[in-house]
Design a protein around this motif. Structure first.
Motif, short mmCIF file in Angstrom:
data_model
loop_
_atom_site.label_atom_id
_atom_site.label_comp_id
_atom_site.label_asym_id
_atom_site.label_seq_id
_atom_site.Cartn_x
_atom_site.Cartn_y
_atom_site.Cartn_z
N ILE A 41 -5.31 2.25 8.93
CA ILE A 41 -4.70 3.58 8.89
C ILE A 41 -3.51 3.54 7.95
CG2 ILE A 41 -3.49 5.35 10.21
CD1 ILE A 41 -5.17 4.47 12.63
N LYS A 42 -3.55 4.39 6.95
CA LYS A 42 -2.48 4.45 5.96
C LYS A 42 -1.61 5.67 6.23
CE LYS A 42 -4.34 1.05 3.74
NZ LYS A 42 -4.11 -0.22 4.29
N HIS A 43 -0.31 5.49 6.19
CA HIS A 43 0.63 6.58 6.38
C HIS A 43 1.19 6.98 5.03
CE1 HIS A 43 0.64 6.20 10.73
NE2 HIS A 43 0.60 4.91 10.54
N GLU A 44 1.39 8.30 4.84
CA GLU A 44 1.97 8.77 3.59
C GLU A 44 3.45 8.39 3.54
OE1 GLU A 44 1.49 12.91 2.78
OE2 GLU A 44 -0.55 12.93 3.55
N LYS A 46 7.29 8.87 3.06
CA LYS A 46 8.10 10.06 3.33
C LYS A 46 8.40 10.84 2.05
CE LYS A 46 10.25 8.23 7.48
NZ LYS A 46 10.01 9.15 8.54
#
Length: 62
Positions: A41-44, A46
């Motif tokens: 899972i990749k998070h954008e 900020k």
């Protein structure tokens, strides 16, 4: 055989769970699942958020 994607899309998760349990697939270890999920899972970052993003209260400032 009902796929997980179809079960989610059609609101048939209980049927999917029964199917998997009947096939001998038991519950997953939550900690192991979270470790595995964190790898894919990749998070954008900020900095990629737009100025129109919702604030803490859910308002976009309109």
């Amino acid at each position: 055989m009902l796929s997980l994607a179809t079960a989610i899309k059609e609101g048939r998760l209980e049927e999917f769970i029964r199917q998997q349990e009947a096939a001998g697939i038991g519950p997953i270890n939550e900690a192991a699942f979270l470790r595995a999920a964190a790898k894919v899972i990749k998070h954008e970052p900020k900095s990629d958020r737009t100025s129109r993003s919702a604030s803490g209260g859910g308002s976009t400032g309109k």
